[in-house]
Write an enzyme that holds these catalytic residues in place. Sequence first.
Site, PDB file in Angstrom:
ATOM      1  N   HIS A 186       0.816  -1.220   0.000  1.00 34.89           N
ATOM      2  CA  HIS A 186       0.000   0.000   0.000  1.00 34.89           C
ATOM      3  C   HIS A 186       0.848   1.268   0.000  1.00 34.89           C
ATOM      4  O   HIS A 186       0.354   2.338   0.342  1.00 34.89           O
ATOM      5  CB  HIS A 186      -0.962  -0.001   1.202  1.00 34.89           C
ATOM      6  CG  HIS A 186      -2.075  -1.009   1.064  1.00 34.89           C
ATOM      7  ND1 HIS A 186      -2.875  -1.391   2.120  1.00 34.89           N
ATOM      8  CD2 HIS A 186      -2.524  -1.702  -0.017  1.00 34.89           C
ATOM      9  CE1 HIS A 186      -3.763  -2.287   1.699  1.00 34.89           C
ATOM     10  NE2 HIS A 186      -3.574  -2.500   0.411  1.00 34.89           N
TER      11      HIS A 186
ATOM     12  N   LEU B 243      -5.496  -9.935  17.428  1.00 34.05           N
ATOM     13  CA  LEU B 243      -6.067  -9.634  18.746  1.00 34.05           C
ATOM     14  C   LEU B 243      -7.421 -10.317  18.923  1.00 34.05           C
ATOM     15  O   LEU B 243      -7.748 -10.797  20.000  1.00 34.05           O
ATOM     16  CB  LEU B 243      -6.223  -8.121  18.904  1.00 34.05           C
ATOM     17  CG  LEU B 243      -6.525  -7.595  20.298  1.00 34.05           C
ATOM     18  CD1 LEU B 243      -5.427  -7.990  21.279  1.00 34.05           C
ATOM     19  CD2 LEU B 243      -6.680  -6.080  20.263  1.00 34.05           C
TER      20      LEU B 243
HETATM   21  P1  OAD Z   1      -7.668  -2.720  10.393  1.00 38.00           P
HETATM   22  O1  OAD Z   1      -7.761  -1.534  11.280  1.00 38.00           O
HETATM   23  O2  OAD Z   1      -8.776  -2.989   9.455  1.00 38.00           O
HETATM   24  O3  OAD Z   1      -7.504  -4.039  11.293  1.00 38.00           O
HETATM   25  C1  OAD Z   1      -6.570  -4.118  12.313  1.00 38.00           C
HETATM   26  C2  OAD Z   1      -6.630  -5.517  12.932  1.00 38.00           C
HETATM   27  O4  OAD Z   1      -5.609  -5.620  13.897  1.00 38.00           O
HETATM   28  C3  OAD Z   1      -7.957  -5.847  13.638  1.00 38.00           C
HETATM   29  O5  OAD Z   1      -8.405  -7.135  13.251  1.00 38.00           O
HETATM   30  C4  OAD Z   1      -7.583  -5.824  15.130  1.00 38.00           C
HETATM   31  O6  OAD Z   1      -8.312  -6.780  15.895  1.00 38.00           O
HETATM   32  C5  OAD Z   1      -6.115  -6.199  15.081  1.00 38.00           C
HETATM   33  N1  OAD Z   1      -5.341  -5.646  16.189  1.00 38.00           N
HETATM   34  C6  OAD Z   1      -5.495  -4.473  16.845  1.00 38.00           C
HETATM   35  N2  OAD Z   1      -4.565  -4.331  17.789  1.00 38.00           N
HETATM   36  C7  OAD Z   1      -3.788  -5.450  17.757  1.00 38.00           C
HETATM   37  C8  OAD Z   1      -2.661  -5.914  18.500  1.00 38.00           C
HETATM   38  N3  OAD Z   1      -2.123  -5.191  19.484  1.00 38.00           N
HETATM   39  N4  OAD Z   1      -2.135  -7.121  18.178  1.00 38.00           N
HETATM   40  C9  OAD Z   1      -2.662  -7.872  17.185  1.00 38.00           C
HETATM   41  N5  OAD Z   1      -3.724  -7.486  16.451  1.00 38.00           N
HETATM   42  C10 OAD Z   1      -4.282  -6.299  16.730  1.00 38.00           C
HETATM   43  O7  OAD Z   1      -6.252  -2.625   9.636  1.00 38.00           O
HETATM   44  P2  OAD Z   1      -5.759  -3.399   8.336  1.00 38.00           P
HETATM   45  O8  OAD Z   1      -6.319  -4.780   8.292  1.00 38.00           O
HETATM   46  O9  OAD Z   1      -4.293  -3.235   8.275  1.00 38.00           O
HETATM   47  O10 OAD Z   1      -5.525   0.600   3.368  1.00 38.00           O
HETATM   48  O11 OAD Z   1      -6.409  -2.539   7.192  1.00 38.00           O
HETATM   49  C11 OAD Z   1      -6.134  -2.858   5.860  1.00 38.00           C
HETATM   50  C12 OAD Z   1      -6.126  -1.612   5.001  1.00 38.00           C
HETATM   51  O12 OAD Z   1      -7.315  -0.861   5.216  1.00 38.00           O
HETATM   52  C13 OAD Z   1      -5.030  -0.622   5.354  1.00 38.00           C
HETATM   53  O13 OAD Z   1      -3.802  -0.938   4.759  1.00 38.00           O
HETATM   54  C14 OAD Z   1      -5.574   0.661   4.812  1.00 38.00           C
HETATM   55  C15 OAD Z   1      -6.986   0.537   5.329  1.00 38.00           C
HETATM   56  O14 OAD Z   1      -7.964   1.247   4.685  1.00 38.00           O
HETATM   57  C16 OAD Z   1      -5.267   1.703   2.667  1.00 38.00           C
HETATM   58  O15 OAD Z   1      -5.123   2.796   3.178  1.00 38.00           O
HETATM   59  C17 OAD Z   1      -5.179   1.460   1.190  1.00 38.00           C
END
Ligand code: OAD
Length: 238
Positions: free
Chosen positions: A112, A205
């Site tokens: 990204h 998480l």
């Molecule tokens: P999300 O915010 O959608 O998801 C984050 C995930 O991390 C969730 O499932 C949480 O439960 C988990 N989480 C939170 N804290 C944690 C911790 N301390 N340890 C382990 N897990 C934890 O973020 P992404 O999946 O990265 O795209 O989102 C994907 C894309 O959506 C991003 O790259 C961005 C966004 O829109 C663009 O900007 C193109």
Amino acid sequence: MAAMAKYRNIVILTGAGVSAESGIDTFRDAGGLWEKHRVEDVATPEAFARDPNLVLRFYDMRREAIQTKVPNAAHLALGRLDAEWRGGLLIVTQNVDDLHERGGARRVLHMHGEHLNAWCLACDRRPRWTGPLIDRPPCPACGSRALRPDVVWFGEVPYRMDEIHAALREADLFVSIGTSGAVYPAAGFVRAARELGADTLELNLERSKGSAWFAETRLGPATELVPDWVDEVLTSMA
Ligand code: OAD
Ligand code: ZN
């Protein structure tokens, strides 16, 4: 007799959850970025065309913020894995921060884009960029005032998909860390990996939209789960 290594080629997908404990907001958790900002206002090419100052200011703030954060135990464990794992490894990250690199990882692919790059729309170069873009600084390569954040917006195609699919084809283990499985194409990697015969493991998480696709899901904070898993996999290699 030396123990047989279980895996040779590992592909890891990381998301915002791996950087959460470094103090970088996730997108979809309560209080996450997409609760504070509408995606359509700050993360689409249409938004940039309509109100470039709003978009540039948003990314200037994020670019400044990540530079005050430090890698956590999960980033450092993946850095150690990269240094010590003798097989194939690709860490595909959806994150635009540089904490994997500062945690010592080298085999990292930013699908990204990266906060610390700018993209010149005039000459197509991607200079390293740590300061603001709001004042329309000239491109160091061509002098045009046409720099935008080098971050993939909704409606744009993620980077280096060919390399990612090539790595998935070779993988015998696919591991997803800290991602909600809400955004494609990344959310589809687990299915692709499975169909190609890889083992699949999720570290998150809480259960995610993709959990059902994984052979195993371990729930907990990345700073605990990732170092334990890295120890396990490096022990299996010995
Ligand atoms: P999300 O915010 O959608 O998801 C984050 C995930 O991390 C969730 O499932 C949480 O439960 C988990 N989480 C939170 N804290 C944690 C911790 N301390 N340890 C382990 N897990 C934890 O973020 P992404 O999946 O990265 O795209 O989102 C994907 C894309 O959506 C991003 O790259 C961005 C966004 O829109 C663009 O900007 C193109
Ligand atoms: Zn240029």
